[in-house]
Write a protein that holds these residues in place. Structure first.
Motif, PDB file in Angstrom:
ATOM      1  N   LEU A  74       0.825  -1.197   0.000  1.00  0.00           N
ATOM      2  CA  LEU A  74       0.000   0.000   0.000  1.00  0.00           C
ATOM      3  C   LEU A  74       0.866   1.257   0.000  1.00  0.00           C
ATOM      4  CD1 LEU A  74      -2.981   1.014   0.215  1.00  0.00           C
ATOM      5  CD2 LEU A  74      -2.602   1.197   2.672  1.00  0.00           C
ATOM      6  N   ALA A  75       1.923   1.266   0.812  1.00  0.00           N
ATOM      7  CA  ALA A  75       2.806   2.430   0.899  1.00  0.00           C
ATOM      8  C   ALA A  75       3.503   2.689  -0.429  1.00  0.00           C
ATOM      9  CB  ALA A  75       3.829   2.223   2.013  1.00  0.00           C
ATOM     10  N   ARG A  76       4.018   1.653  -1.059  1.00  0.00           N
ATOM     11  CA  ARG A  76       4.728   1.843  -2.328  1.00  0.00           C
ATOM     12  C   ARG A  76       3.791   2.386  -3.403  1.00  0.00           C
ATOM     13  NH1 ARG A  76       7.208  -3.302  -0.881  1.00  0.00           N
ATOM     14  NH2 ARG A  76       9.382  -2.953  -0.288  1.00  0.00           N
ATOM     15  N   MET A  77       2.586   1.834  -3.482  1.00  0.00           N
ATOM     16  CA  MET A  77       1.636   2.305  -4.491  1.00  0.00           C
ATOM     17  C   MET A  77       1.195   3.739  -4.207  1.00  0.00           C
ATOM     18  SD  MET A  77      -0.762  -1.071  -5.035  1.00  0.00           S
ATOM     19  CE  MET A  77      -0.040  -2.654  -5.462  1.00  0.00           C
ATOM     20  N   ALA A  78       0.994   4.059  -2.929  1.00  0.00           N
ATOM     21  CA  ALA A  78       0.567   5.413  -2.565  1.00  0.00           C
ATOM     22  C   ALA A  78       1.661   6.427  -2.875  1.00  0.00           C
ATOM     23  CB  ALA A  78       0.195   5.470  -1.087  1.00  0.00           C
ATOM     24  N   LEU A 104      -6.738   1.597  -2.442  1.00  0.00           N
ATOM     25  CA  LEU A 104      -6.350   2.850  -3.079  1.00  0.00           C
ATOM     26  C   LEU A 104      -7.374   3.313  -4.108  1.00  0.00           C
ATOM     27  CD1 LEU A 104      -2.503   2.380  -3.470  1.00  0.00           C
ATOM     28  CD2 LEU A 104      -3.684   4.088  -2.089  1.00  0.00           C
ATOM     29  N   ALA A 105      -8.092   2.376  -4.713  1.00  0.00           N
ATOM     30  CA  ALA A 105      -9.150   2.766  -5.646  1.00  0.00           C
ATOM     31  C   ALA A 105     -10.260   3.517  -4.912  1.00  0.00           C
ATOM     32  CB  ALA A 105      -9.717   1.530  -6.353  1.00  0.00           C
ATOM     33  N   GLU A 106     -10.664   2.995  -3.753  1.00  0.00           N
ATOM     34  CA  GLU A 106     -11.703   3.671  -2.969  1.00  0.00           C
ATOM     35  C   GLU A 106     -11.191   5.005  -2.437  1.00  0.00           C
ATOM     36  OE1 GLU A 106     -14.996   2.132   0.127  1.00  0.00           O
ATOM     37  OE2 GLU A 106     -12.931   1.905   0.841  1.00  0.00           O
ATOM     38  N   GLY A 136     -11.967  -0.571   0.936  1.00  0.00           N
ATOM     39  CA  GLY A 136     -11.694  -0.983  -0.440  1.00  0.00           C
ATOM     40  C   GLY A 136     -12.935  -1.179  -1.286  1.00  0.00           C
ATOM     41  N   LEU A 137     -12.699  -1.338  -2.589  1.00  0.00           N
ATOM     42  CA  LEU A 137     -13.752  -1.646  -3.538  1.00  0.00           C
ATOM     43  C   LEU A 137     -13.734  -3.136  -3.856  1.00  0.00           C
ATOM     44  CD1 LEU A 137     -13.523   1.321  -6.069  1.00  0.00           C
ATOM     45  CD2 LEU A 137     -14.843   1.143  -3.961  1.00  0.00           C
ATOM     46  N   HIS A 138     -14.899  -3.670  -4.157  1.00  0.00           N
ATOM     47  CA  HIS A 138     -15.014  -5.108  -4.413  1.00  0.00           C
ATOM     48  C   HIS A 138     -14.555  -5.409  -5.839  1.00  0.00           C
ATOM     49  CE1 HIS A 138     -16.247  -9.173  -4.000  1.00  0.00           C
ATOM     50  NE2 HIS A 138     -17.219  -9.086  -4.891  1.00  0.00           N
ATOM     51  N   ALA A 192     -10.094  14.457   7.976  1.00  0.00           N
ATOM     52  CA  ALA A 192      -9.480  13.556   6.996  1.00  0.00           C
ATOM     53  C   ALA A 192     -10.511  13.105   5.965  1.00  0.00           C
ATOM     54  CB  ALA A 192      -8.866  12.347   7.695  1.00  0.00           C
ATOM     55  N   PHE A 193     -10.132  13.120   4.676  1.00  0.00           N
ATOM     56  CA  PHE A 193     -11.112  12.842   3.617  1.00  0.00           C
ATOM     57  C   PHE A 193     -11.410  11.357   3.467  1.00  0.00           C
ATOM     58  CE2 PHE A 193      -7.137  12.376   1.256  1.00  0.00           C
ATOM     59  CZ  PHE A 193      -7.389  11.308   0.413  1.00  0.00           C
ATOM     60  N   TYR A 194     -10.549  10.490   4.007  1.00  0.00           N
ATOM     61  CA  TYR A 194     -10.792   9.048   3.925  1.00  0.00           C
ATOM     62  C   TYR A 194     -10.248   8.378   5.171  1.00  0.00           C
ATOM     63  CZ  TYR A 194     -10.702   4.190   2.317  1.00  0.00           C
ATOM     64  OH  TYR A 194     -10.910   2.835   2.213  1.00  0.00           O
ATOM     65  N   ILE A 195     -11.074   7.509   5.771  1.00  0.00           N
ATOM     66  CA  ILE A 195     -10.676   6.729   6.942  1.00  0.00           C
ATOM     67  C   ILE A 195     -11.190   5.313   6.738  1.00  0.00           C
ATOM     68  CG2 ILE A 195     -10.835   6.471   9.449  1.00  0.00           C
ATOM     69  CD1 ILE A 195     -11.488   9.507   9.530  1.00  0.00           C
ATOM     70  N   GLY A 196     -10.277   4.356   6.642  1.00  0.00           N
ATOM     71  CA  GLY A 196     -10.686   2.988   6.367  1.00  0.00           C
ATOM     72  C   GLY A 196      -9.993   1.999   7.281  1.00  0.00           C
ATOM     73  N   ALA A 197     -10.583   0.820   7.391  1.00  0.00           N
ATOM     74  CA  ALA A 197     -10.018  -0.232   8.237  1.00  0.00           C
ATOM     75  C   ALA A 197     -10.195  -1.582   7.561  1.00  0.00           C
ATOM     76  CB  ALA A 197     -10.699  -0.238   9.605  1.00  0.00           C
ATOM     77  N   LEU A 198      -9.141  -2.385   7.625  1.00  0.00           N
ATOM     78  CA  LEU A 198      -9.181  -3.732   7.067  1.00  0.00           C
ATOM     79  C   LEU A 198      -9.983  -4.642   8.005  1.00  0.00           C
ATOM     80  CD1 LEU A 198      -7.898  -5.130   4.574  1.00  0.00           C
ATOM     81  CD2 LEU A 198      -6.102  -5.953   6.102  1.00  0.00           C
ATOM     82  N   GLY A 199     -10.362  -5.814   7.501  1.00  0.00           N
ATOM     83  CA  GLY A 199     -11.063  -6.776   8.341  1.00  0.00           C
ATOM     84  C   GLY A 199     -12.371  -7.231   7.713  1.00  0.00           C
TER      85      GLY A 199
END
Length: 339
Positions: A177-181, A303-305, A287-289, A250-257
């Motif tokens: 994620l860091a490298r792509m961002a 990153l798409a979302e 994320g997006l499905h 913050a414009f985006y806040i997400g969590a995995l799981g």
């Protein structure tokens, strides 16, 4: 602003301090498709040396050739259009029907470039106002909504620091994620106090901090150009970051799981005095499905979302992981075939 435009401001300031003449070129309008958005900048020195971009390269080449041949003759800002005819569109690499309008500004002491650079390096959002009739520039706290306004006489441009991404957790997914961002021009900070992850972190352009996540969120003073993604699966870390981040702009806040884990997380967040509106801002699962399974694919999904949120694009509910998988399970329970 992205790092390319920041380089333009920094370089222009240095050239002026060296007593060199320079021309600042800003994209102010586009019609049809265009390689660079309004607000993109290019600076050309009197000898043709240039930094920045306003197109795919052909317009830059033409402007540089003119400066090399004629020097910087103009004393006041002016406008210039490319791509009005089909021949020009083809010549300058514009898609059919594409047109780009530029403001060409000869820089001087009135241009306030050192003051602008100082404000940007201090992390402030600034509105730069240029009067084309006089070449005078004024700086003020940013107040524009769309980032740029041009009426033919006055150019107002909102300038500010790069978008920031805070990633909670230093595992394998975080590295992808860091490298792509970073490739998308984010300034990336990774927070993980756990020694076993910190010792193997190897993304050089992403800063790794070892403090507790809530302290990092507070110290970063997240703004509307900031995003947070929690990836540890450890409530002690993820929840600490989320409870603070959801109180910020913050414009985006997400969590995995999983959906179940994120539903449980939402219940826990209520214990931190967060209201329904604040909790609803969290994207979980993030994320997006797109059928992602591997860490790189999951990073793309997130990153798409995040990119859609940054660009103000509304994502259909059925594309969000949380609702897409729920709908998929419902169709399977009915005996439907899922494409």
């Amino acid at each position: 602003m992205d790092s390319v435009d920041m380089d333009v401001v920094r370089t222009a300031t240095r050239w002026l301090s060296e007593g060199r003449r320079a021309l600042l070129v800003t994209v102010v309008r586009t019609w049809g498709s265009s390689p660079r958005a309004p607000g993109s900048m290019l600076v050309i020195r009197e000898d043709g040396l240039a930094v920045g971009s306003v197109s795919g390269g052909c317009i830059e080449d033409d402007l540089i050739a003119k400066v090399r041949h004629r020097g910087i003759e103009q004393r006041l800002p002016d406008t210039l259009r490319y791509g009005i005819s089909a021949d020009e569109a083809h010549r300058f690499g514009l898609p059919c029907g594409g047109t780009v309008e530029l403001v060409l500004e000869p820089l001087s002491t009135m241009s306030a470039m050192p003051q602008l650079l100082n404000a940007l390096e201090s992390g402030r959002l600034v509105t730069r106002t240029l009067e084309l009739s006089t070449g005078e520039v004024s700086l003020s706290p940013a107040s524009l909504i769309d980032g740029l306004r041009f009426d033919g006489a006055t150019l107002q441009t909102e300038l500010g620091p790069r978008y920031r991404l805070l990633v909670i957790g230093g595992g394998q997914l975080s590295q992808y994620l860091a490298r792509m961002a970073i490739g998308l021009d984010y300034q990336v900070t990774v927070c993980d106090p756990r020694e076993e992850y910190a010792d193997v972190w190897d993304v050089q352009d992403a800063a790794l901090v070892r403090d507790m996540p809530d302290d990092v969120v507070a110290a970063m003073r997240l703004d509307a150009r900031s995003a947070v993604v929690a990836l540890t699966h450890d409530p002690k870390l993820d929840d600490l970051a989320l409870m603070e981040a959801l109180r910020t702009p913050a414009f985006y806040i997400g969590a995995l799981g999983s959906r179940r884990n994120n539903d449980a997380r939402r219940l826990r967040l209520r214990e931190f005095d967060l209201d329904d509106e604040q909790i609803a801002r969290m994207k979980g699962p993030a994320g997006l499905h797109i059928g992602s399974r591997t860490p790189p694919e999951i990073a793309i999904s997130i990153l798409a979302e995040l990119t859609a949120a940054k660009n103000g694009v509304a994502v259909p509910v059925h594309m969000e992981v949380r609702f897409a998988k729920a709908g998929q399970r419902e169709r399977l329970s009915r005996g439907c075939v899922v494409a």
